[in-house]
Design a protein around this motif. Structure first.
Motif, short mmCIF file in Angstrom:
data_model
loop_
_atom_site.label_atom_id
_atom_site.label_comp_id
_atom_site.label_asym_id
_atom_site.label_seq_id
_atom_site.Cartn_x
_atom_site.Cartn_y
_atom_site.Cartn_z
N VAL A 1 -15.23 -54.37 2.69
CA VAL A 1 -14.70 -55.73 2.49
C VAL A 1 -13.18 -55.64 2.47
CG1 VAL A 1 -14.58 -57.70 0.92
CG2 VAL A 1 -16.76 -56.48 1.24
N VAL A 2 -12.55 -56.42 3.33
CA VAL A 2 -11.09 -56.45 3.42
C VAL A 2 -10.65 -57.87 3.08
CG1 VAL A 2 -9.08 -56.06 4.89
CG2 VAL A 2 -11.17 -54.69 5.23
N VAL A 3 -10.05 -58.02 1.91
CA VAL A 3 -9.69 -59.36 1.41
C VAL A 3 -8.33 -59.29 0.73
CG1 VAL A 3 -10.24 -61.13 -0.32
CG2 VAL A 3 -12.07 -60.15 1.05
N ASN A 4 -7.45 -60.23 1.04
CA ASN A 4 -6.33 -60.50 0.14
C ASN A 4 -6.28 -62.00 -0.09
OD1 ASN A 4 -4.49 -61.46 2.34
ND2 ASN A 4 -4.44 -59.29 2.89
N PRO B 1 -11.37 -63.74 -4.80
CA PRO B 1 -11.57 -62.90 -5.98
C PRO B 1 -13.04 -62.57 -6.25
CG PRO B 1 -9.98 -64.62 -6.46
CD PRO B 1 -10.55 -64.93 -5.10
N CYS B 2 -13.94 -63.52 -5.94
CA CYS B 2 -15.38 -63.24 -6.12
C CYS B 2 -15.80 -62.06 -5.26
CB CYS B 2 -16.22 -64.47 -5.78
SG CYS B 2 -16.09 -65.81 -6.97
N MET B 3 -15.38 -62.07 -3.99
CA MET B 3 -15.73 -60.96 -3.10
C MET B 3 -15.06 -59.67 -3.51
SD MET B 3 -15.97 -62.53 0.74
CE MET B 3 -14.33 -63.26 0.76
N VAL B 4 -13.80 -59.76 -3.92
CA VAL B 4 -13.07 -58.56 -4.37
C VAL B 4 -13.77 -57.94 -5.57
CG1 VAL B 4 -10.92 -57.71 -5.39
CG2 VAL B 4 -10.84 -59.27 -3.44
N ARG B 5 -14.09 -58.76 -6.56
CA ARG B 5 -14.70 -58.24 -7.79
C ARG B 5 -16.12 -57.71 -7.53
NH1 ARG B 5 -12.49 -59.36 -12.61
NH2 ARG B 5 -14.53 -59.61 -13.61
N LYS C 1 -17.02 -53.90 -8.13
CA LYS C 1 -18.11 -53.56 -9.04
C LYS C 1 -19.11 -52.62 -8.37
CE LYS C 1 -21.97 -55.46 -11.69
NZ LYS C 1 -22.48 -56.61 -12.45
N ASN C 2 -19.41 -52.90 -7.11
CA ASN C 2 -20.42 -52.12 -6.39
C ASN C 2 -19.78 -51.02 -5.54
OD1 ASN C 2 -23.19 -51.75 -6.08
ND2 ASN C 2 -23.26 -52.89 -4.16
N ASN C 3 -18.71 -50.40 -6.10
CA ASN C 3 -17.95 -49.42 -5.33
C ASN C 3 -18.73 -48.16 -4.98
OD1 ASN C 3 -17.15 -47.10 -7.36
ND2 ASN C 3 -16.79 -49.02 -8.46
N LYS C 4 -19.86 -47.96 -5.60
CA LYS C 4 -20.70 -46.82 -5.23
C LYS C 4 -21.15 -46.95 -3.77
CE LYS C 4 -24.87 -44.25 -6.54
NZ LYS C 4 -26.05 -44.21 -7.43
N TYR C 5 -21.23 -48.20 -3.30
CA TYR C 5 -21.74 -48.45 -1.95
C TYR C 5 -20.77 -49.19 -1.05
CZ TYR C 5 -25.92 -47.58 -4.72
OH TYR C 5 -26.82 -47.02 -5.58
N LEU D 1 -10.09 -47.40 -4.57
CA LEU D 1 -9.91 -48.74 -3.98
C LEU D 1 -10.35 -49.83 -4.96
CD1 LEU D 1 -11.25 -48.14 -0.33
CD2 LEU D 1 -8.86 -48.48 -1.01
N ALA D 2 -11.43 -49.56 -5.70
CA ALA D 2 -11.93 -50.53 -6.69
C ALA D 2 -10.91 -50.75 -7.80
CB ALA D 2 -13.26 -50.05 -7.26
N GLN D 3 -10.31 -49.66 -8.27
CA GLN D 3 -9.29 -49.78 -9.32
C GLN D 3 -8.12 -50.63 -8.83
OE1 GLN D 3 -5.96 -48.20 -9.40
NE2 GLN D 3 -5.66 -49.39 -11.29
N GLU D 4 -7.67 -50.36 -7.60
CA GLU D 4 -6.56 -51.12 -7.03
C GLU D 4 -6.95 -52.60 -6.88
OE1 GLU D 4 -3.30 -50.58 -3.46
OE2 GLU D 4 -5.33 -49.86 -3.09
N ALA D 5 -8.20 -52.84 -6.52
CA ALA D 5 -8.68 -54.21 -6.33
C ALA D 5 -8.70 -54.99 -7.65
CB ALA D 5 -10.08 -54.19 -5.71
N PHE D 6 -9.20 -54.36 -8.71
CA PHE D 6 -9.21 -55.04 -10.01
C PHE D 6 -7.79 -55.29 -10.51
CE2 PHE D 6 -13.76 -53.66 -10.65
CZ PHE D 6 -14.26 -54.94 -10.81
N HIS D 7 -6.89 -54.38 -10.21
CA HIS D 7 -5.48 -54.61 -10.58
C HIS D 7 -4.93 -55.82 -9.81
CE1 HIS D 7 -1.06 -53.94 -10.33
NE2 HIS D 7 -1.23 -53.71 -11.61
N HIS D 8 -5.29 -55.91 -8.53
CA HIS D 8 -4.87 -57.02 -7.66
C HIS D 8 -5.31 -58.36 -8.24
CE1 HIS D 8 -3.75 -58.94 -3.89
NE2 HIS D 8 -5.00 -59.34 -3.67
N THR D 9 -6.58 -58.47 -8.64
CA THR D 9 -7.08 -59.74 -9.19
C THR D 9 -6.51 -60.01 -10.58
OG1 THR D 9 -9.12 -58.68 -9.97
CG2 THR D 9 -9.20 -59.76 -7.82
#
Length: 201
Positions: free
Chosen positions: A99-102, A129-133, A137-141, A172-180
């Motif tokens: 998923v590529v979202v800004n 933000p819904c897609m990012v989160r 959350k599902n960063n295992k996959y 990437l998940a950590q960076e994404a949560f920081h972004h939101t």
């Protein structure tokens, strides 16, 4: 787990065509929305409209387009959970691996000297933000990319390995949560100012 399907929906189009072309060259199916889809199509990148996946058109001035089980189920499904796999089959949900979202440019909007509250509100992103989160959350996959500066690295990894390591998806998940978090903090601060202005009247 090889990346086979990606969703791209960005406000900042920097580097998105190069990313789209690279993903397409690797045989990765791309789903996209609105302006991002137009940008990719104009550059000759094969892309599937989100509405063709969900069965619903974008509506309410674009406020509702990705908030659908065909998208969020595809992102949130635990791939080795038999119940999740069963639900995906029953509802014809194909997994999304990248998923590529800004997000809508809220900070840039409120920086304008004559911005109205209504304009600011319209630039509060919901689906993004819904897609990012969900992806984080599902960063295992699922790999979530919110920073265009990462595109080159993403392309290199996929060209070399076709997939991402667990550690990289976690980063990437950590960076994404920081972004939101930064995004929501900016919204909360702006609305606090509006409340104060109202109270001062």
């Amino acid at each position: 787990m090889k990346v086979k399907r990606a969703l791209i929906s960005v406000s900042d189009k920097t580097g998105v065509v190069e990313l789209g072309k690279a993903l397409a060259d690797l045989g990765i199916e791309i789903i996209s929305t609105g302006g991002t889809m137009r940008t990719l199509k104009e550059a000759g990148v094969p892309v599937i409209a989100v509405q063709d996946v969900t069965g619903f058109p974008e509506m309410m001035d674009g406020r509702v387009k990705t908030l659908n089980p065909k998208i969020h189920g595809a992102i949130l499904a635990v791939r080795d959970n038999p119940e999740h796999v069963k639900a995906m089959k029953e509802h014809d949900i194909k997994p999304i691996d990248l998923v590529v979202v800004n997000l809508y440019p809220f900070q840039q909007t409120i920086a304008k000297p004559d911005v109205t509250l209504a304009e600011a509100i319209e630039n509060i992103d919901i689906g993004g933000p819904c897609m990012v989160r969900a992806s984080a959350k599902n960063n295992k996959y699922v790999a979530i990319v919110t920073n265009p500066a990462k595109y080159g690295e993403i392309i290199s990894i996929l060209q070399k390995d076709g997939e991402f390591s667990d550690q990289y998806r976690l980063e990437l998940a950590q960076e994404a949560f920081h972004h939101t978090a930064v995004y929501d903090t900016a919204i909360a601060a702006y609305l606090a100012e509006q409340v104060q202005k109202g109270a001062a009247k």
